[in-house]
Design a protein around this motif. Structure first.
Motif, short mmCIF file in Angstrom:
data_model
loop_
_atom_site.label_atom_id
_atom_site.label_comp_id
_atom_site.label_asym_id
_atom_site.label_seq_id
_atom_site.Cartn_x
_atom_site.Cartn_y
_atom_site.Cartn_z
N ALA A 81 0.85 -1.20 0.00
CA ALA A 81 0.00 0.00 0.00
C ALA A 81 0.89 1.24 0.00
O ALA A 81 2.02 1.20 0.48
N LEU A 100 -2.39 4.79 4.17
CA LEU A 100 -3.70 4.44 4.74
C LEU A 100 -4.31 5.74 5.23
O LEU A 100 -3.60 6.58 5.79
N SER A 110 0.42 8.62 5.45
CA SER A 110 -0.84 8.10 5.98
C SER A 110 -1.41 9.07 7.01
O SER A 110 -0.66 9.80 7.68
N LEU A 136 -8.97 -2.62 7.79
CA LEU A 136 -7.76 -2.37 7.01
C LEU A 136 -8.14 -2.04 5.56
O LEU A 136 -7.61 -1.09 4.96
N LEU A 194 -9.38 1.50 5.29
CA LEU A 194 -8.32 2.52 5.39
C LEU A 194 -7.50 2.63 4.10
O LEU A 194 -6.89 3.64 3.82
N ARG A 195 -7.51 1.55 3.32
CA ARG A 195 -6.78 1.59 2.04
C ARG A 195 -7.58 2.35 1.00
O ARG A 195 -7.05 2.75 -0.03
#
Ligand code: S3P
Length: 426
Positions: free
Chosen positions: A8, A11, A248, A421, A424-425
């Motif tokens: 990734a 986030l 992030s 998760l 958040l991506r």
């Protein structure tokens, strides 16, 4: 189940986390021996906390569930009835060790055990004080679950556990709740204090003078309506992920900030993480607030002595951070890691190896040099929830796709982890 994670960039988002595992267990057990109906909101959906509810039901306690709200129909200190079969604590060390403190005071014998991992975790640490209080306890090979507990009219003790353990402290305090007189536990290295806070909320007389925590036996506990704060140990996975992925921005609202747990935030900030703690308030004796983190690379550092005890559950994911940090991570005084859901020194080292990260293992810790890059690889949870989540986080910062085998182990504490998760991506 396998979980595939691709690298990734960043986030971002605002999240709220399911209820703290440690607090959920305690509220349920204490509510069961309080008088009347306690309503507990945001109760952890993790399998461990469901194991606690299952054991309480088998002991004759009525429990209703509506989503994450649990109502416990408490029956007072003498309300348990003999279970018809062995109590099943599943994977949960907290359930077996803490509940045993109450079982030791019952007028009936019972057995308590769990899954394969739990069946290999040490129980002598609770058997010793409970025997001293008068209970008769047998265990497999003298020290492993299942245990057969023949309760007794307990006598109060003054006990100094040889290991820093909140579960052992809680076990003795729960037994002390049932004994006439004052039971005390000496704690030189402070562990999480949710038991003390919760017992006080339900009306017990409990005090701390220096390292000595004392409880007055046989109180009348009153039912309470409570909300469990979000789990800071679950937040740890996202805090580390943010540090691994500069740029992030994650805001975690309603998270538990007990001073006995916030060493995580202090340690991360000392290592260079950009964290702000906002809107802190107290509910039912527990501190709750918002954590905002902006991702940036950290220095790394050392975890040792009392800090090790305070960060014991977070060490697997901090190991992941250590590998990617500038200076690396050294962990000492962590022999306890070897008797968690897995031998976490061995399982961390195994997965680091699979991801091409070097690690030097010692008897009671490890050293991970900094500035390393994770290779996308096949890792395994080995049935351990925190290992599953720690290495899913490592996969975010890897150079290619990573597969976490037996990833469903995460549901022991945090079934919602992979969904959050994913959110958040973006
Ligand atoms: C816990 C205490 C810690 C921790 C566990 C939860 C608790 O165990 O590792 O996840 O809720 O009291 P120990 O008491 O064995 O250190």
């Amino acid at each position: 189940m396998q979980f595939s994670v691709t690298p990734a960039q960043t986030l971002s988002g605002n999240i709220r986390l399911p209820g703290d595992k440690s607090i959920s267990h305690r509220y349920a057990m204490i509510a069961a021996v309080a008088e009347g109906d306690s309503r507990i909101e945001n109760y952890s959906g993790g399998a461990d906390c469901q194991s606690t509810l299952g054991c309480l039901r088998a002991l004759g306690i009525g429990i209703d569930k509506d989503g994450s709200t649990v109502t416990i129909h408490g029956k007072g200190l003498d309300g348990f009835r003999a279970p018809s079969a062995q109590l099943d604590a599943g994977n949960s060390g907290s359930t077996i060790r803490m509940l045993s403190g109450m079982l030791a005071a019952q007028p009936f014998p019972c057995e308590i055990g769990g899954d394969e991992s739990l069946s290999n975790r040490p129980m002598a640490r609770i058997m010793t004080p409970l025997r001293e209080m008068g209970a008769v306890i047998e265990a497999r090979d003298g020290k492993f679950p299942p245990m057969r507990i023949q309760g007794a009219k307990l006598k109060p003790i003054h006990y100094e556990p040889p290991v820093a353990s909140a579960q052992v402290k809680t076990c003795v305090l729960f037994a002390g709740l049932h004994a006439e007189g004052v039971t005390s536990v000496v704690e030189h290295v402070q562990t999480r204090d949710h038991t003390e806070v919760a017992l006080r909320e339900f009306g017990a007389e409990i005090s701390r003078k220096g390292p000595v925590i004392s409880i007055e036996g046989r109180p009348r506990l009153e039912a309470r309506n409570l909300a469990v704060p979000g789990d800071l140990s679950s937040a740890a996975f996202f805090l580390v992920a943010a540090c691994l992925l500069p740029g992030s921005n994650i805001v975690i609202e309603g998270v538990g900030l007990s001073p006995s747990r916030t060493m995580l935030i202090d340690w991360l900030m000392a290592a260079g993480a950009r964290i702000k703690v906002l809107d802190v308030a107290q509910t039912a004796g527990e501190m709750v607030g918002t954590i905002a983190i902006t991702g940036r690379e950290v220095e790394g550092g050392v975890i040792e002595k009392a800090v090790t005890a305070a960060l014991i559950d977070e060490i697997p994911v901090l190991a992941v951070l250590g590998a990617a940090s500038r200076k690396g991570l050294t962990v000492r005084d962590a022999a306890e890691l070897r008797v968690k859901e897995t031998d976490r020194i061995a399982t961390v080292a195994e997965n680091m190896g699979r991801m091409g990260v070097s690690i030097e293992v010692t008897v009671d810790g490890f050293h991970i040099p900094g500035g390393q890059r994770f290779r996308g690889a096949a890792v395994d949870s080995f049935g351990d929830h925190r290992i599953a989540m720690a290495f899913a986080v490592a996969g975010l910062a890897a150079d290619g796709p990573t597969t976490v085998h037996n990833a469903d182990a995460a549901s022991v504490s945090f079934p919602e982890f992979y969904d959050i998760l994913g959110r958040l991506r973006g």
